[in-house]
Design an enzyme around this catalytic site. Structure first.
Site, short mmCIF file in Angstrom:
data_model
loop_
_atom_site.label_atom_id
_atom_site.label_comp_id
_atom_site.label_asym_id
_atom_site.label_seq_id
_atom_site.Cartn_x
_atom_site.Cartn_y
_atom_site.Cartn_z
N LYS A 1 0.88 -1.18 0.00
CA LYS A 1 0.00 0.00 0.00
C LYS A 1 0.91 1.22 0.00
O LYS A 1 1.41 1.66 1.04
CB LYS A 1 -0.86 -0.04 1.27
CG LYS A 1 -2.24 0.59 1.15
CD LYS A 1 -2.29 2.00 0.65
CE LYS A 1 -2.19 3.05 1.73
NZ LYS A 1 -1.96 4.41 1.20
N GLU B 1 9.07 2.00 10.93
CA GLU B 1 10.18 2.93 10.70
C GLU B 1 9.55 4.30 10.67
O GLU B 1 8.83 4.65 9.74
CB GLU B 1 10.88 2.58 9.37
CG GLU B 1 12.28 3.16 9.29
CD GLU B 1 12.31 4.52 8.65
OE1 GLU B 1 12.29 5.53 9.42
OE2 GLU B 1 12.34 4.60 7.42
N CYS C 1 13.69 10.72 6.64
CA CYS C 1 13.51 10.38 8.05
C CYS C 1 14.79 10.61 8.83
O CYS C 1 14.74 10.88 10.02
CB CYS C 1 13.04 8.94 8.19
SG CYS C 1 14.02 7.79 7.24
N GLU D 1 9.44 16.76 14.47
CA GLU D 1 9.90 16.54 13.10
C GLU D 1 9.20 17.50 12.14
O GLU D 1 7.98 17.52 12.07
CB GLU D 1 9.62 15.09 12.67
CG GLU D 1 10.20 14.77 11.32
CD GLU D 1 9.95 13.33 10.89
OE1 GLU D 1 8.79 12.88 10.93
OE2 GLU D 1 10.93 12.67 10.50
O1 TXE Z 1 2.38 10.09 6.74
P1 TXE Z 1 1.47 8.91 7.22
P2 TXE Z 1 2.11 11.32 5.77
C1 TXE Z 1 6.37 12.01 8.54
C2 TXE Z 1 6.67 13.47 8.24
C3 TXE Z 1 5.43 13.95 7.58
C4 TXE Z 1 4.36 13.14 8.27
C5 TXE Z 1 3.06 12.98 7.53
O2 TXE Z 1 6.89 14.15 9.46
O3 TXE Z 1 5.20 15.29 7.78
O4 TXE Z 1 4.97 11.88 8.44
O5 TXE Z 1 3.24 12.31 6.28
C6 TXE Z 1 -0.67 5.17 5.31
N1 TXE Z 1 -3.82 2.59 8.46
N2 TXE Z 1 6.95 11.11 7.58
O6 TXE Z 1 0.78 11.93 5.99
O7 TXE Z 1 0.09 9.36 7.53
C7 TXE Z 1 -0.63 6.26 4.28
O8 TXE Z 1 -1.65 6.07 3.32
C8 TXE Z 1 -2.90 2.13 7.59
C9 TXE Z 1 8.11 10.38 8.03
O9 TXE Z 1 2.40 10.85 4.40
O10 TXE Z 1 2.22 8.25 8.30
C10 TXE Z 1 0.78 6.12 3.76
O11 TXE Z 1 0.86 5.03 2.84
N3 TXE Z 1 -2.15 2.94 6.82
C11 TXE Z 1 8.37 9.20 7.18
C12 TXE Z 1 1.56 5.77 5.04
O12 TXE Z 1 0.59 5.26 5.95
C13 TXE Z 1 -2.32 4.26 6.94
C14 TXE Z 1 8.19 9.37 5.72
C15 TXE Z 1 2.29 6.93 5.68
O13 TXE Z 1 1.38 7.95 5.94
C16 TXE Z 1 -3.26 4.80 7.83
C17 TXE Z 1 7.01 10.16 5.39
C18 TXE Z 1 -4.04 3.90 8.60
N4 TXE Z 1 -4.95 4.33 9.48
C19 TXE Z 1 6.45 11.00 6.32
N5 TXE Z 1 -3.22 6.14 7.73
C20 TXE Z 1 9.66 8.49 7.45
N6 TXE Z 1 9.69 7.71 8.52
O14 TXE Z 1 10.60 8.59 6.69
C21 TXE Z 1 -2.27 6.44 6.81
N7 TXE Z 1 -1.74 5.30 6.32
#
Ligand code: TXE
Length: 495
Positions: A178, A253, A287, A388
């Site tokens: 996903k 992660e 990250c 972050e």
């Molecule tokens: O992340 P999300 P977002 C951090 C960074 C950024 C923030 C938000 O600070 O500003 O995250 O980014 C899926 N059940 N990072 O909104 O929400 C979603 O569809 C299952 C750090 O993109 O965490 C996507 O595929 N899945 C990071 C994934 O989770 C769900 C890299 C990540 O989304 C879900 C990117 C649910 N209930 C952003 N809700 C790193 N660690 O490097 C969402 N998703």
């Protein structure tokens, strides 16, 4: 206006629309305009893909394959990615706005994950245990878990997928991927290569859509055995909670607020480049971003002059041009979040010495650009030092001595990575030991490899990806007991 290209999801070896027939738009962060339509998957699609992945893992060709045959398929996939690296990189740039220089290098490197884990597939050995029980033969097998849900984020979709998919398939599981709703296209392009490599139907699937609409139904689906997630701390915690209630395996992660520590005895030119690569490379959307720069007081002003002078030369603009150095922010919510944090820092009393707002330069067009921003005079207790941002915003915090540096560096909820710049080997080793982080870089920053475990201390995550130990998190151990006795002894007593 010409109709946008429509992608399909890949379920059970077939290219399909979402059950609802609905699509959503994927945007190009450089132009700010939609460029593709992505299927909007939901609970029905989740149920369908979970059953397909379960079926493929229990019946059909996949469970019959020998480990070396699984390895050969993974290596073939690696070859196909190498062949199409440029095309895949261009798709990622169009979707997430990161530099072609960075995504091209990533895509050329990604095949190594499939070669490495393909090679590991047939080296997973159980053991024969010289048990203390008489007339008994006892051995272990390491078996796959079942369907694994691989949830990825938008910053490096195919690299984050490689961390998960390599060990997942090498171990004999099936995969449901996903990708982020902001960057689904490259994973759907990648699925074409999995199909071409000849993996049996249902072994690898990609579903697209929003986290709450298709991500959550998959996390809680009874057929899904494990969830491997990269994303925010907040969503990670939710996924963890939902999966825990159903006793699933989870690796997470999550984010970071990594300290990049410059000592007075460092090679300051190198340290300055390390500070730049820690925060302005990938527009800070990584990250492991070194978003807290700790600089020893005695060199603070000299170092900041160097850093600001160099940072001011960064070329912003079209990420698909090879010489661009800072591209746009990937998503509108992220753009808003980064600008809000800049306001927070100003409100907290930090001094903005560079940038500090949206980039309105001609070369940035209509894209979601933020000026590379540096705050000095930051206190570690400020929100800008603790939370972050995930953008090109650097917080500079002065420190006195080694103890002070360690205390500040560790005084944060996260623990993903840390950088240390010093020419003193004793200091380097002490820092490596005492910093609370899953990765410590000495006189370098942002080095990763398929061979090296990667993951977080504290709120930065659970479990490790990459390296040999990663494959164990996609397996479970079974103990087999074989009696060689001619008679079953007293059945009322434990053997
Ligand atoms: O992340 P999300 P977002 C951090 C960074 C950024 C923030 C938000 O600070 O500003 O995250 O980014 C899926 N059940 N990072 O909104 O929400 C979603 O569809 C299952 C750090 O993109 O965490 C996507 O595929 N899945 C990071 C994934 O989770 C769900 C890299 C990540 O989304 C879900 C990117 C649910 N209930 C952003 N809700 C790193 N660690 O490097 C969402 N998703």
């Amino acid at each position: 206006m010409a109709e946008l290209p429509k992608y399909k999801m890949y379920i059970d070896g077939k290219w399909v629309e979402a059950a609802s027939g609905e699509y959503f738009e994927s945007f190009n962060p450089f132009t700010g305009k939609p460029w593709a339509l992505i299927p909007r998957g939901g609970a029905d699609d989740a149920a369908r893909v979970a059953e397909a992945a379960y079926r493929a893992g229990t019946k059909g060709d996949w469970p019959k394959l020998k480990a070396s045959q699984r390895g050969a398929l993974l290596r073939k996939l690696g070859d196909l990615i190498a062949r199409d690296a440029e095309k895949l990189a261009q798709t990622e740039v169009r979707d997430n706005g990161k530099l072609i220089a960075e995504m091209g290098a990533q895509l050329r490197y990604i095949p190594q994950w499939y070669y490495y884990f393909g090679g590991l597939a047939d080296k997973i050995e159980g053991s024969v245990i010289p048990t203390d029980k008489p007339e008994m033969f006892n051995f272990t097998r390491h078996e796959p878990l079942g369907p694994c849900l691989l949830i990825t984020a938008w910053n490096s979709p195919l690299l984050l997928l490689a961390y998960k998919l390599g060990p997942c398939l090498a171990a004999g599981n099936t995969a449901i991927v996903k990708p982020s709703e902001f960057t689904s296209a490259s994973t759907l392009e990648f699925a074409k290569l999995v199909e071409e490599a000849g993996f049996p139907p249902g072994v690898f699937n990609v579903v697209t859509g929003f986290g709450n609409e298709i991500g959550d139904p998959l996390v809680i689906h009874p057929r899904v055995a494990k969830v491997a997630f990269t994303g925010s701390e907040r969503t990670g915690a939710k996924v963890y909670e939902r999966a825990a209630a159903r006793l699933k395996r989870v690796t997470l992660e999550l984010g970071g607020k990594s300290p990049n520590i410059v000592f007075a005895d460092a090679d300051l030119d190198n340290a300055m480049k390390g500070a730049i690569s820690g925060i302005f490379a990938a527009t800070g959307q990584t990250c492991v971003a070194g978003s807290r720069l700790l600089v020893q007081e005695s060199i603070h002003n000299e170092f900041m002059d160097k850093l600001v002078a160099f940072a001011k030369t960064a070329r912003m603009g079209d990420p698909s041009k090879l010489d661009t150095q800072v591209g746009p922010v990937t998503t509108p919510p992220q753009y808003k979040k980064v600008l809000e944090y800049i306001d927070v820092a100003k409100g907290e009393g930090a001094t903005c010495v560079m940038g500090g707002g949206p980039a309105k330069r001609p070369e940035c067009g209509e894209g979601w650009f933020v000026e590379p921003t540096i705050f000095t005079g930051v206190k570690n207790s400020m929100r800008i030092a603790q939370e972050e941002v995930f953008g090109p915003v650097l917080s500079v915090i002065p420190f006195k001595d080694d103890e002070d540096a360690i205390e500040i560096a560790n005084d944060v909820l996260y623990g993903l990575a840390a950088g240390v710049w010093t020419q003193n080997i004793r200091r380097a080793m002490t820092m490596a030991e005492r910093l609370q982080a899953g990765t410590v870089w000495i006189n370098t920053y942002r080095a990763i490899s398929y061979m090296t475990p990667f993951g977080g201390f504290k709120h930065s995550g659970i479990g490790r990806e990459n390296g040999q130990e990663a494959i164990r998190s996609y397996m479970q151990t079974k103990a087999v007991w074989i009696s060689t006795a001619t008679e079953v002894p007293n059945p009322f007593v434990m053997r």
